[in-house]
Design a protein around this motif. Structure first.
Motif, PDB file in Angstrom:
ATOM      1  N   LEU A 182       0.842  -1.193   0.000  1.00 31.93           N
ATOM      2  CA  LEU A 182       0.000   0.000   0.000  1.00 31.93           C
ATOM      3  C   LEU A 182       0.874   1.240   0.000  1.00 31.93           C
ATOM      4  O   LEU A 182       1.903   1.271   0.684  1.00 31.93           O
ATOM      5  CB  LEU A 182      -0.891   0.042   1.249  1.00 31.93           C
ATOM      6  CG  LEU A 182      -1.893  -1.088   1.436  1.00 31.93           C
ATOM      7  CD1 LEU A 182      -2.495  -1.016   2.837  1.00 31.93           C
ATOM      8  CD2 LEU A 182      -2.975  -1.006   0.384  1.00 31.93           C
ATOM      9  N   GLY A 205       0.338   5.453   0.557  1.00 33.61           N
ATOM     10  CA  GLY A 205      -0.657   6.455   0.898  1.00 33.61           C
ATOM     11  C   GLY A 205      -0.132   7.462   1.894  1.00 33.61           C
ATOM     12  O   GLY A 205       1.071   7.579   2.115  1.00 33.61           O
ATOM     13  N   THR A 241      -5.455   5.465   1.480  1.00 26.14           N
ATOM     14  CA  THR A 241      -5.159   5.264   0.062  1.00 26.14           C
ATOM     15  C   THR A 241      -6.350   5.783  -0.731  1.00 26.14           C
ATOM     16  O   THR A 241      -7.487   5.724  -0.258  1.00 26.14           O
ATOM     17  CB  THR A 241      -4.905   3.781  -0.271  1.00 26.14           C
ATOM     18  OG1 THR A 241      -6.058   3.004   0.081  1.00 26.14           O
ATOM     19  CG2 THR A 241      -3.687   3.259   0.461  1.00 26.14           C
ATOM     20  N   SER A 242      -6.093   6.304  -1.912  1.00 23.02           N
ATOM     21  CA  SER A 242      -7.165   6.879  -2.730  1.00 23.02           C
ATOM     22  C   SER A 242      -7.072   6.383  -4.158  1.00 23.02           C
ATOM     23  O   SER A 242      -5.994   6.075  -4.651  1.00 23.02           O
ATOM     24  CB  SER A 242      -7.077   8.409  -2.730  1.00 23.02           C
ATOM     25  OG  SER A 242      -7.236   8.911  -1.438  1.00 23.02           O
ATOM     26  N   ARG A 243      -8.229   6.342  -4.798  1.00 19.02           N
ATOM     27  CA  ARG A 243      -8.301   6.027  -6.218  1.00 19.02           C
ATOM     28  C   ARG A 243      -9.460   6.826  -6.793  1.00 19.02           C
ATOM     29  O   ARG A 243     -10.386   7.195  -6.071  1.00 19.02           O
ATOM     30  CB  ARG A 243      -8.489   4.534  -6.440  1.00 19.02           C
ATOM     31  CG  ARG A 243      -9.726   3.954  -5.835  1.00 19.02           C
ATOM     32  CD  ARG A 243      -9.773   2.441  -5.973  1.00 19.02           C
ATOM     33  NE  ARG A 243     -10.946   1.924  -5.296  1.00 19.02           N
ATOM     34  CZ  ARG A 243     -12.142   1.798  -5.848  1.00 19.02           C
ATOM     35  NH1 ARG A 243     -12.331   2.151  -7.108  1.00 19.02           N
ATOM     36  NH2 ARG A 243     -13.153   1.329  -5.157  1.00 19.02           N
ATOM     37  N   THR A 249     -11.576   7.245  -0.965  1.00 15.74           N
ATOM     38  CA  THR A 249     -10.489   7.023  -0.012  1.00 15.74           C
ATOM     39  C   THR A 249     -10.834   5.864   0.908  1.00 15.74           C
ATOM     40  O   THR A 249     -11.952   5.766   1.405  1.00 15.74           O
ATOM     41  CB  THR A 249     -10.225   8.290   0.820  1.00 15.74           C
ATOM     42  OG1 THR A 249      -9.886   9.351  -0.067  1.00 15.74           O
ATOM     43  CG2 THR A 249      -9.103   8.084   1.810  1.00 15.74           C
ATOM     44  N   LYS A 268       3.870  10.680   3.323  1.00 13.18           N
ATOM     45  CA  LYS A 268       3.610   9.628   2.348  1.00 13.18           C
ATOM     46  C   LYS A 268       4.555   8.458   2.613  1.00 13.18           C
ATOM     47  O   LYS A 268       5.762   8.644   2.724  1.00 13.18           O
ATOM     48  CB  LYS A 268       3.819  10.141   0.929  1.00 13.18           C
ATOM     49  CG  LYS A 268       2.825  11.214   0.520  1.00 13.18           C
ATOM     50  CD  LYS A 268       3.069  11.676  -0.900  1.00 13.18           C
ATOM     51  CE  LYS A 268       2.196  12.835  -1.299  1.00 13.18           C
ATOM     52  NZ  LYS A 268       0.838  12.820  -0.867  1.00 13.18           N
TER      53      LYS A 268
END
Length: 135
Positions: A7, A9, A33-35, A56, A80
């Motif tokens: 991961l 993020g 985490t984002s998409r 998120t 990050k």
């Protein structure tokens, strides 16, 4: 077969460290985490200002021993990081006799993708870190 998770993020809060009765140090933090969100046709959704709308997800990260020590010392909210580890599922019964479930990521490695906290007073050079801890 292998249980492997990677991961990348942003850290959601300053990591917290506690000790077990046996003296094992455990450091935990949340990772976002984002998409991009997509519509039914697979196109990326945008808001009124033309910016991507993101979905998120939050993950609970648990670190032990040397990795936990390094994370507690250098990681801070908003930093990050990339985490490599494994998924761990838990099940327990609470005080009201209700069965509960949880999931966490047990981190084997935490890689810093941006700068975090520096040691109080002076910056530490890499030789001062634990040799067996990837960072």
């Amino acid at each position: 077969m292998q249980n492997l998770v990677i991961l990348a993020g942003n850290v959601g809060a300053t990591p917290e460290t506690r000790s077990t009765q046996g003296g094992t140090k455990i450091t935990q933090f949340s990772l976002a985490t984002s998409r991009p969100k997509r519509d039914s046709e697979g196109k990326i959704l945008k808001d009124a200002d033309g910016r991507r709308v993101e979905d998120t997800e939050w993950h609970r990260i648990t670190c032990f021993n040397g990795v936990g020590k390094t994370v507690a010392q250098y990681v801070d909210k908003g930093q990050k990081v990339m985490v490599r580890g494994r998924i761990h599922y838990t099940r327990w019964t609470d005080n009201e006799n209700i069965e509960r479930y949880g999931v966490e990521i047990i981190a084997d490695e935490v890689t810093f993708l941006s700068r975090g906290r520096q040691q109080q007073g002076a910056t530490q050079n890499q030789d001062d870190l634990d040799d067996d801890v990837p960072f």
